[in-house]
Design a protein around this motif. Sequence first.
Motif, PDB file in Angstrom:
ATOM      1  N   GLU A   7       0.830  -1.205   0.000  1.00  0.00           N
ATOM      2  CA  GLU A   7       0.000   0.000   0.000  1.00  0.00           C
ATOM      3  C   GLU A   7       0.865   1.256   0.000  1.00  0.00           C
ATOM      4  OE1 GLU A   7      -2.480  -0.539   3.437  1.00  0.00           O
ATOM      5  OE2 GLU A   7      -4.072  -1.468   2.259  1.00  0.00           O
ATOM      6  N   MET A   8       1.935   1.254   0.805  1.00  0.00           N
ATOM      7  CA  MET A   8       2.825   2.408   0.854  1.00  0.00           C
ATOM      8  C   MET A   8       3.481   2.621  -0.506  1.00  0.00           C
ATOM      9  SD  MET A   8       3.883   4.929   2.672  1.00  0.00           S
ATOM     10  CE  MET A   8       3.667   4.531   4.392  1.00  0.00           C
ATOM     11  N   ARG A   9       3.873   1.532  -1.154  1.00  0.00           N
ATOM     12  CA  ARG A   9       4.490   1.638  -2.480  1.00  0.00           C
ATOM     13  C   ARG A   9       3.507   2.244  -3.472  1.00  0.00           C
ATOM     14  NH1 ARG A   9       9.141   2.738  -3.898  1.00  0.00           N
ATOM     15  NH2 ARG A   9       8.147   4.018  -5.429  1.00  0.00           N
ATOM     16  N   ALA A  10       2.231   1.885  -3.356  1.00  0.00           N
ATOM     17  CA  ALA A  10       1.212   2.445  -4.246  1.00  0.00           C
ATOM     18  C   ALA A  10       1.095   3.959  -4.046  1.00  0.00           C
ATOM     19  CB  ALA A  10      -0.139   1.770  -3.999  1.00  0.00           C
ATOM     20  N   VAL A  11       1.165   4.408  -2.802  1.00  0.00           N
ATOM     21  CA  VAL A  11       1.086   5.846  -2.511  1.00  0.00           C
ATOM     22  C   VAL A  11       2.302   6.569  -3.088  1.00  0.00           C
ATOM     23  CG1 VAL A  11       1.103   7.582  -0.670  1.00  0.00           C
ATOM     24  CG2 VAL A  11      -0.363   5.576  -0.476  1.00  0.00           C
ATOM     25  N   PHE A  14       2.101   6.796  -6.804  1.00  0.00           N
ATOM     26  CA  PHE A  14       1.156   7.849  -7.170  1.00  0.00           C
ATOM     27  C   PHE A  14       1.811   9.226  -7.045  1.00  0.00           C
ATOM     28  CE2 PHE A  14      -1.823  11.031  -5.442  1.00  0.00           C
ATOM     29  CZ  PHE A  14      -2.609  11.231  -6.562  1.00  0.00           C
ATOM     30  N   LEU A  15       2.463   9.468  -5.905  1.00  0.00           N
ATOM     31  CA  LEU A  15       3.105  10.765  -5.680  1.00  0.00           C
ATOM     32  C   LEU A  15       4.208  11.018  -6.704  1.00  0.00           C
ATOM     33  CD1 LEU A  15       3.333  10.699  -1.788  1.00  0.00           C
ATOM     34  CD2 LEU A  15       1.806  12.136  -3.171  1.00  0.00           C
ATOM     35  N   GLU A  16       4.941   9.984  -7.065  1.00  0.00           N
ATOM     36  CA  GLU A  16       6.019  10.130  -8.042  1.00  0.00           C
ATOM     37  C   GLU A  16       5.506  10.263  -9.471  1.00  0.00           C
ATOM     38  OE1 GLU A  16       8.435   6.700  -7.160  1.00  0.00           O
ATOM     39  OE2 GLU A  16       9.636   7.827  -5.696  1.00  0.00           O
ATOM     40  N   GLY A  17       4.213  10.025  -9.675  1.00  0.00           N
ATOM     41  CA  GLY A  17       3.637  10.105 -11.014  1.00  0.00           C
ATOM     42  C   GLY A  17       3.800  11.465 -11.659  1.00  0.00           C
ATOM     43  N   PHE A  81      -4.209  15.956  -3.835  1.00  0.00           N
ATOM     44  CA  PHE A  81      -4.100  14.914  -2.816  1.00  0.00           C
ATOM     45  C   PHE A  81      -3.244  15.403  -1.649  1.00  0.00           C
ATOM     46  CE2 PHE A  81      -1.892  11.235  -0.973  1.00  0.00           C
ATOM     47  CZ  PHE A  81      -2.981  10.475  -0.573  1.00  0.00           C
ATOM     48  N   ILE A  82      -2.078  15.966  -1.957  1.00  0.00           N
ATOM     49  CA  ILE A  82      -1.182  16.464  -0.904  1.00  0.00           C
ATOM     50  C   ILE A  82      -1.881  17.553  -0.089  1.00  0.00           C
ATOM     51  CG2 ILE A  82       0.944  17.768  -0.466  1.00  0.00           C
ATOM     52  CD1 ILE A  82       2.227  16.172  -2.785  1.00  0.00           C
ATOM     53  N   ALA A  83      -2.673  18.378  -0.726  1.00  0.00           N
ATOM     54  CA  ALA A  83      -3.375  19.460  -0.017  1.00  0.00           C
ATOM     55  C   ALA A  83      -4.321  18.914   1.053  1.00  0.00           C
ATOM     56  CB  ALA A  83      -4.143  20.326  -1.016  1.00  0.00           C
ATOM     57  N   ARG A  84      -4.736  17.667   0.912  1.00  0.00           N
ATOM     58  CA  ARG A  84      -5.644  17.069   1.900  1.00  0.00           C
ATOM     59  C   ARG A  84      -4.912  16.397   3.063  1.00  0.00           C
ATOM     60  NH1 ARG A  84      -7.937  15.733  -3.011  1.00  0.00           N
ATOM     61  NH2 ARG A  84      -7.461  13.515  -2.845  1.00  0.00           N
ATOM     62  N   VAL A  85      -3.587  16.317   2.990  1.00  0.00           N
ATOM     63  CA  VAL A  85      -2.810  15.796   4.125  1.00  0.00           C
ATOM     64  C   VAL A  85      -2.954  16.810   5.252  1.00  0.00           C
ATOM     65  CG1 VAL A  85      -0.476  15.248   4.939  1.00  0.00           C
ATOM     66  CG2 VAL A  85      -1.233  14.463   2.683  1.00  0.00           C
ATOM     67  N   PRO A  86      -3.309  16.352   6.460  1.00  0.00           N
ATOM     68  CA  PRO A  86      -3.695  17.289   7.525  1.00  0.00           C
ATOM     69  C   PRO A  86      -2.621  18.269   8.014  1.00  0.00           C
ATOM     70  CG  PRO A  86      -4.296  15.030   8.109  1.00  0.00           C
ATOM     71  CD  PRO A  86      -3.506  14.967   6.846  1.00  0.00           C
ATOM     72  N   GLN A  87      -1.385  17.830   8.162  1.00  0.00           N
ATOM     73  CA  GLN A  87      -0.378  18.699   8.783  1.00  0.00           C
ATOM     74  C   GLN A  87       0.405  19.504   7.742  1.00  0.00           C
ATOM     75  OE1 GLN A  87       2.128  16.775  11.628  1.00  0.00           O
ATOM     76  NE2 GLN A  87       0.418  15.810  12.693  1.00  0.00           N
ATOM     77  N   ARG A  97       9.238  17.243  -2.114  1.00  0.00           N
ATOM     78  CA  ARG A  97       9.830  15.966  -2.530  1.00  0.00           C
ATOM     79  C   ARG A  97       9.247  15.455  -3.847  1.00  0.00           C
ATOM     80  NH1 ARG A  97      14.428  13.144  -2.246  1.00  0.00           N
ATOM     81  NH2 ARG A  97      14.023  10.950  -2.510  1.00  0.00           N
ATOM     82  N   TYR A  98       7.926  15.616  -4.017  1.00  0.00           N
ATOM     83  CA  TYR A  98       7.276  14.965  -5.160  1.00  0.00           C
ATOM     84  C   TYR A  98       6.812  15.908  -6.254  1.00  0.00           C
ATOM     85  CZ  TYR A  98       7.572  10.991  -2.104  1.00  0.00           C
ATOM     86  OH  TYR A  98       8.061  10.007  -1.279  1.00  0.00           O
TER      87      TYR A  98
END
Length: 144
Positions: A7-11, A14-17, A81-87, A97-98
């Motif tokens: 699952e982490m690899r899938a994330v 996606f981020l590296e896409g 997607f990153i904008a929805r990360v809480p912190q 990074r991505y």
Amino acid sequence: MKNAEHEMRAVVDFLEGAAAAALEVRRLRRRLEGLDERRGKLRIQKGAAARKIEKMIAAEREREARLVSEELAAYRCVEEFIARVPQRAQRTILRRRYLDVGRSWDEIQSDLARDGILYSPRHLQRLHTQALRSALKLWNEEGR
């Protein structure tokens, strides 16, 4: 454990896409520069070689337009997607990074320091890991 790693690899994939799409556009543009250079050398000729180069350039320009569109879509999707990360700090690290293609950890650390965010390299790595965990949690909550 294997499932969590998967699952982490899938994330991460996606981020590296967005970065992968940007690199593909860069490669294509370098190829187009080479073709343009070859065309310039053939300008004085009016034969099959010149026509072949023109056709290749036209096809690559169409491909470039398609890839740029795909790159923008991938970038927007990752950015949203990153904008929805809480912190906030985690979002900043993930963006650097991505989305800032080709940035090393040292460059990211320097960028953050210029913004007044002072982290040691080790702490930056820990925050990145935490950010990926937050991203994975969000990924799973959204049913991806």
